[in-house]
Design an enzyme around this catalytic site. Sequence first.
Site, short mmCIF file in Angstrom:
data_model
loop_
_atom_site.label_atom_id
_atom_site.label_comp_id
_atom_site.label_asym_id
_atom_site.label_seq_id
_atom_site.Cartn_x
_atom_site.Cartn_y
_atom_site.Cartn_z
N HIS A 167 0.82 -1.22 0.00
CA HIS A 167 0.00 0.00 0.00
C HIS A 167 0.86 1.27 0.00
O HIS A 167 1.98 1.27 0.52
CB HIS A 167 -0.87 0.05 1.26
CG HIS A 167 -2.00 -0.93 1.30
ND1 HIS A 167 -2.25 -1.73 2.39
CD2 HIS A 167 -2.96 -1.22 0.40
CE1 HIS A 167 -3.32 -2.48 2.16
NE2 HIS A 167 -3.77 -2.20 0.96
N CYS A 254 -2.75 0.76 9.57
CA CYS A 254 -3.72 -0.26 9.11
C CYS A 254 -4.73 -0.64 10.16
O CYS A 254 -5.80 -1.15 9.85
CB CYS A 254 -3.02 -1.56 8.74
SG CYS A 254 -1.50 -1.39 7.88
#
Length: 259
Positions: A167, A254
């Site tokens: 990511h 996250c």
Amino acid sequence: MFKNAIVRKPCKALINGISTAQFVQPGEKPVYENAVLQHAEYVKALEELGAKVLVLDADENFPDSVFMEDPAVVMEGCAVITNPAKDSRNGEKETVLPAIRQFYSDDQIFHIEAPGTMEGGDVMLVGKHFYVGLSDRTNAEGARQFNEIVTKFGYTSETVPVTEGLHLKDFAVYLDKKDLLVTETMDKCPAFKDFDRYVIPAEELYAINSLFFNGAVIVPEGYPKTLQLIKDLGYPVKVVNNDEVKKIDGSLTCLSLRF
Ligand code: CIR
């Protein structure tokens, strides 16, 4: 200031979370009991920094469901339910909804629809501007839909290529002021040229994903150079051990939705 955070407890199925061993040796598996303790430490850090934290029950149906950041992107006035790219995670977009509905009305909740895909780990907010990473998880159509939604709420967005792994926020993280922690590759990204960029040495890659939260920075344990840099930049710090979710490619941002 963030008033709220939403997290989900780790589940026992965590050991089956997707892993490319981005930050560890291949084959390392998280230990559930340790993950639970470390998660509680993370929640405590957010609470100590002033957040009211909604802690959702573990969901054994989704091994990666501890990564609350991915199935939704939240901001003032609007929540976007994403469309996670991996089959084993896609259903998380349904399970996140009840929690989102506690804070947002139906006319504030939007959805990324197929063929668009998106995961929150690719979305970085700086002021009212979003940087959206184009990665294996977030595609151009997902980013296009996202842009269409957020512009209605006074935000702007642009895309950034993610070429190094999972990511965007594994490789570039915004703290505060103009400070951006980056890899060497992201350091050269034209979109980030006006930031004060700090290249994190490769052996401390994992610490790029430190979490600026209500004036302080939560830093993963075990990365002395990055910790010192962040202190030298003038931020108060909190160090938390995130070693278990690290084994399945998970970092600090996250683990929560923050708004
Ligand atoms: C995955 O591959 O989807 C999970 N094992 C890790 C997700 C990490 N999330 C994030 O960086 N926002």
